[in-house]
Design a protein around this motif. Structure first.
Motif, PDB file in Angstrom:
ATOM      1  N   VAL A 160       0.612   0.914  10.700  1.00  0.00           N
ATOM      2  CA  VAL A 160       1.237  -0.081   9.814  1.00  0.00           C
ATOM      3  C   VAL A 160       2.695  -0.343  10.132  1.00  0.00           C
ATOM      4  CG1 VAL A 160      -0.351   0.481   7.940  1.00  0.00           C
ATOM      5  CG2 VAL A 160       1.890   1.597   8.018  1.00  0.00           C
ATOM      6  N   SER A 161       3.203   0.172  11.252  1.00  0.00           N
ATOM      7  CA  SER A 161       4.624  -0.031  11.511  1.00  0.00           C
ATOM      8  C   SER A 161       4.952  -0.064  12.994  1.00  0.00           C
ATOM      9  CB  SER A 161       5.458   1.062  10.832  1.00  0.00           C
ATOM     10  OG  SER A 161       5.268   2.304  11.472  1.00  0.00           O
ATOM     11  N   THR A 195       0.851  -1.182   0.000  1.00  0.00           N
ATOM     12  CA  THR A 195       0.000   0.000   0.000  1.00  0.00           C
ATOM     13  C   THR A 195       0.895   1.241   0.000  1.00  0.00           C
ATOM     14  OG1 THR A 195      -0.112   0.163   2.414  1.00  0.00           O
ATOM     15  CG2 THR A 195      -1.787  -1.207   1.314  1.00  0.00           C
ATOM     16  N   PHE A 196       0.292   2.376  -0.299  1.00  0.00           N
ATOM     17  CA  PHE A 196       1.054   3.619  -0.261  1.00  0.00           C
ATOM     18  C   PHE A 196       1.629   3.851   1.135  1.00  0.00           C
ATOM     19  CE2 PHE A 196      -1.852   5.090  -3.863  1.00  0.00           C
ATOM     20  CZ  PHE A 196      -0.871   4.952  -4.827  1.00  0.00           C
ATOM     21  N   ARG A 197       0.831   3.564   2.159  1.00  0.00           N
ATOM     22  CA  ARG A 197       1.313   3.773   3.525  1.00  0.00           C
ATOM     23  C   ARG A 197       2.540   2.912   3.820  1.00  0.00           C
ATOM     24  NH1 ARG A 197      -3.539   3.548   7.839  1.00  0.00           N
ATOM     25  NH2 ARG A 197      -3.668   1.400   7.085  1.00  0.00           N
ATOM     26  N   GLU A 198       2.482   1.655   3.397  1.00  0.00           N
ATOM     27  CA  GLU A 198       3.618   0.769   3.617  1.00  0.00           C
ATOM     28  C   GLU A 198       4.861   1.279   2.889  1.00  0.00           C
ATOM     29  OE1 GLU A 198       1.857  -3.707   4.180  1.00  0.00           O
ATOM     30  OE2 GLU A 198       1.665  -2.803   2.188  1.00  0.00           O
ATOM     31  N   MET A 199       4.703   1.692   1.645  1.00  0.00           N
ATOM     32  CA  MET A 199       5.844   2.148   0.862  1.00  0.00           C
ATOM     33  C   MET A 199       6.454   3.403   1.462  1.00  0.00           C
ATOM     34  SD  MET A 199       7.701   1.275  -1.734  1.00  0.00           S
ATOM     35  CE  MET A 199       9.230   1.902  -1.067  1.00  0.00           C
ATOM     36  N   ARG A 200       5.616   4.304   1.925  1.00  0.00           N
ATOM     37  CA  ARG A 200       6.113   5.530   2.559  1.00  0.00           C
ATOM     38  C   ARG A 200       6.949   5.203   3.786  1.00  0.00           C
ATOM     39  NH1 ARG A 200       7.098  10.380   2.945  1.00  0.00           N
ATOM     40  NH2 ARG A 200       5.620  11.050   4.505  1.00  0.00           N
ATOM     41  N   GLU A 201       6.462   4.289   4.604  1.00  0.00           N
ATOM     42  CA  GLU A 201       7.183   3.910   5.818  1.00  0.00           C
ATOM     43  C   GLU A 201       8.513   3.251   5.465  1.00  0.00           C
ATOM     44  OE1 GLU A 201       6.187   4.291   9.033  1.00  0.00           O
ATOM     45  OE2 GLU A 201       4.033   4.629   8.980  1.00  0.00           O
ATOM     46  N   GLY A 224       7.620  -5.744   4.919  1.00  0.00           N
ATOM     47  CA  GLY A 224       9.031  -5.444   4.757  1.00  0.00           C
ATOM     48  C   GLY A 224       9.672  -5.010   6.063  1.00  0.00           C
ATOM     49  N   ILE A 225      10.992  -5.139   6.116  1.00  0.00           N
ATOM     50  CA  ILE A 225      11.773  -4.741   7.287  1.00  0.00           C
ATOM     51  C   ILE A 225      12.930  -3.888   6.785  1.00  0.00           C
ATOM     52  CG2 ILE A 225      13.155  -5.553   9.244  1.00  0.00           C
ATOM     53  CD1 ILE A 225      11.540  -8.268   8.855  1.00  0.00           C
ATOM     54  N   ALA A 226      13.051  -2.693   7.319  1.00  0.00           N
ATOM     55  CA  ALA A 226      14.075  -1.766   6.838  1.00  0.00           C
ATOM     56  C   ALA A 226      14.791  -1.130   8.012  1.00  0.00           C
ATOM     57  CB  ALA A 226      13.434  -0.682   5.968  1.00  0.00           C
ATOM     58  N   SER A 227      15.963  -0.582   7.740  1.00  0.00           N
ATOM     59  CA  SER A 227      16.684   0.148   8.777  1.00  0.00           C
ATOM     60  C   SER A 227      17.426   1.317   8.160  1.00  0.00           C
ATOM     61  CB  SER A 227      17.669  -0.770   9.510  1.00  0.00           C
ATOM     62  OG  SER A 227      18.749  -1.116   8.674  1.00  0.00           O
ATOM     63  N   LEU A 258       8.386  -9.422 -16.054  1.00  0.00           N
ATOM     64  CA  LEU A 258       8.120  -9.805 -14.671  1.00  0.00           C
ATOM     65  C   LEU A 258       7.103  -8.838 -14.065  1.00  0.00           C
ATOM     66  CD1 LEU A 258      11.716 -10.673 -13.392  1.00  0.00           C
ATOM     67  CD2 LEU A 258       9.904 -12.243 -14.101  1.00  0.00           C
ATOM     68  N   PRO A 259       6.306  -9.306 -13.112  1.00  0.00           N
ATOM     69  CA  PRO A 259       5.216  -8.461 -12.589  1.00  0.00           C
ATOM     70  C   PRO A 259       5.684  -7.261 -11.794  1.00  0.00           C
ATOM     71  CG  PRO A 259       5.369 -10.518 -11.353  1.00  0.00           C
ATOM     72  CD  PRO A 259       6.270 -10.668 -12.555  1.00  0.00           C
ATOM     73  N   GLY A 260       6.866  -7.339 -11.170  1.00  0.00           N
ATOM     74  CA  GLY A 260       7.329  -6.228 -10.342  1.00  0.00           C
ATOM     75  C   GLY A 260       6.548  -6.125  -9.053  1.00  0.00           C
ATOM     76  N   THR A 261       6.497  -4.916  -8.513  1.00  0.00           N
ATOM     77  CA  THR A 261       5.761  -4.655  -7.274  1.00  0.00           C
ATOM     78  C   THR A 261       4.699  -3.594  -7.527  1.00  0.00           C
ATOM     79  OG1 THR A 261       7.686  -5.170  -5.894  1.00  0.00           O
ATOM     80  CG2 THR A 261       5.920  -3.888  -4.878  1.00  0.00           C
ATOM     81  N   LEU A 262       3.464  -3.927  -7.214  1.00  0.00           N
ATOM     82  CA  LEU A 262       2.355  -2.973  -7.321  1.00  0.00           C
ATOM     83  C   LEU A 262       2.234  -2.212  -6.006  1.00  0.00           C
ATOM     84  CD1 LEU A 262      -0.257  -1.811  -8.635  1.00  0.00           C
ATOM     85  CD2 LEU A 262      -1.460  -3.801  -7.673  1.00  0.00           C
ATOM     86  N   ILE A 263       2.065  -0.893  -6.104  1.00  0.00           N
ATOM     87  CA  ILE A 263       1.845  -0.046  -4.934  1.00  0.00           C
ATOM     88  C   ILE A 263       0.526   0.701  -5.160  1.00  0.00           C
ATOM     89  CG2 ILE A 263       2.829   1.705  -3.414  1.00  0.00           C
ATOM     90  CD1 ILE A 263       5.523   1.208  -4.868  1.00  0.00           C
TER      91      ILE A 263
END
Length: 461
Positions: A426-427, A242-248, A301-304, A282-287
């Motif tokens: 979401v995080s 989702t947009f929220r997930e991608m932003r985070e 996802g997990i990021a730092s 390839l399908p890639g990632t939809l946001i």
């Protein structure tokens, strides 16, 4: 209508541009193409943008510009030559690059912005010329003429809302349009660039303006991954965010997008797809705005990201003092310092800020003014924090997520310095020491993506 943005790696050479041509021809709905400057052809190569920055610095230092001019010009000519495009068809590119040396700018900030923007601007002219040579009827679109107006900040501009109405007219064209990313014009017609990831921002702006059915962002990865491949070996590809997930995730260090880049697409509710120029099928990632939540795999996802500083304050009976936090934040605002997180207890509070906002002199001033404003019982500034973020729609509704996260970090032998959960639905944000960030990410990946069971028995006395 689709808007497709191609990054520097997708346009680094004639061979790469051929892939772009094939992608554009494969879908007649790809009508608006936003381009970056040519990137690296190999690890030892130099991006055209970096060459232009060097060019600008040579001029500032009164050096001989002939060599660097020729090097930049040859990059464009080599791509044109790959397709047999006559050099006279792109003569204005050479003229423009050489004329940069004699242009007069209001100051060095605008000068540097104009030099950097020349990479994208000239590449858009080149791509349009190659498209026409290869049978795609295309037009280079000058950001000034199409009304891409931005705020008057030379190297960190923002789109002006009034631009959208003018940019919407792009949807009236039937031919393919090629637009340079990364920059716009202020009210005095000076070039101002967006922040890093600026071509992504341009693509999102144009997609919103024309109400595109989809904004495709072509890069050099097959998808967005659930963790940094440099930290976790062969991480899972994310199919939908989702947009929220991608932003985070972007905020927390995912390098596919700068965290500002998607804002126009989010505002316009334009679905975004991240795809690989080298593997376009390839399908890639939809946001997109929403997605179906899989509660068995709630973490996407997990990021730092490191580079954080904590301002720790203890004041007894802090909770009873009206305006206590306001006084602290007012000091930071007066010094033009923004904050990222602010976890607090009854008598304790930590303000987390980006370390790059501080100098030793400013750090001393922060302490002096906060101590004068609130007379704390304890005041400490802690450096070298990293923020590890666990992101996923549905996290707040899944029982045990926080317990599993903290246990996972403990199993890795990592001490937690801060936790922020609840501010975002979401995080979960976990603050750790910089040197422990990768350990935390690996352990959290095993827990939430590989679904390995966490056992704390050996850690409890």
């Amino acid at each position: 209508m689709k808007v497709a943005k191609f990054g520097g790696s997708s346009l680094a050479s004639g061979g790469q541009l051929q892939k772009v041509i094939d992608i554009v021809k494969a879908d007649p709905n790809r009508k608006i193409i936003v381009v970056s400057a040519p990137g690296k052809r190999n690890k030892e190569d130099t991006k055209v943008t970096d060459l232009l920055i060097k060019y600008c610095n040579v001029i500032i230092n009164d050096g001989d510009v002939t060599g660097i001019q020729d090097k930049i010009i040859r990059r464009y000519q080599s791509i044109a030559g790959h397709f047999g495009v006559p050099l006279e068809n792109i003569a204005d590119i050479e003229i423009g690059i050489r004329q940069l040396a004699t242009q007069v700018f209001p100051n060095r900030s605008y000068q540097m912005a104009a030099f950097k923007a020349a990479g994208e601007n000239n590449n858009a002219k080149l791509v349009a010329a190659v498209f026409n040579h290869e049978g795609i009827k295309a037009h280079y679109m000058d950001p000034l003429k199409i009304g891409l107006r931005v705020t008057d900040v030379a190297n960190d501009a923002q789109i002006l809302p009034s631009s959208y109405q003018k940019l919407a007219r792009l949807s009236e064209y039937t031919d393919t349009l090629v637009i340079p990313g990364f920059f716009g014009y202020n009210a005095k017609n000076n070039i101002c660039t967006f922040s890093r990831g600026g071509s992504d921002i341009t693509g999102a702006i144009v997609a919103k303006a024309v109400a595109a059915e989809r904004y495709e962002n072509f890069t050099d990865v097959d998808a967005i991954y659930a963790a940094n491949p440099n930290v976790v070996e062969n991480p899972r590809k994310i199919t939908h965010l989702t947009f929220r997930e991608m932003r985070e995730l972007a905020y927390a260090g995912f390098s596919v997008f700068h965290d500002e880049a998607l804002i126009p697409a989010i505002e316009g509710k334009i679905p975004v797809v991240v795809k690989n120029t080298n593997h376009p099928n390839l399908p890639g990632t939809l946001i997109s705005e929403t997605k179906e939540i899989d509660y068995d795999n709630v973490v996407s996802g997990i990021a730092s990201d490191d580079g954080f500083t904590g301002i720790y304050i203890r004041k007894y009976l802090m909770d009873r003092q009206v305006g206590f936090t306001l006084k602290i934040l007012q000091v930071l605002a007066d010094l033009n310092i923004s904050y990222e997180h602010m976890p607090s207890g009854i008598d304790d509070l930590t303000v987390i800020i980006r370390s790059n906002q501080l100098t030793p002199e400013l750090e001393a001033l922060v302490q002096e003014r906060i101590e004068a404003a609130i007379q704390p019982d304890d005041f400490q500034i802690e450096h070298d924090y990293a923020m590890v973020m666990i992101v996923g729609e549905g996290i707040k509704d899944r029982v045990g997520t926080m317990a599993a996260a903290t246990a996972s970090v403990a199993i890795a032998g990592v001490s937690i310095v801060m936790v922020n959960h609840g501010a975002s639905p979401v995080s979960i944000t976990i603050g750790v020491r910089k040197e422990d960030a990768d350990l935390a990410v690996k352990s959290l990946y095993r827990t939430f993506v590989n679904h390995e069971t966490v056992h704390l028995t050996n850690l409890i006395d």
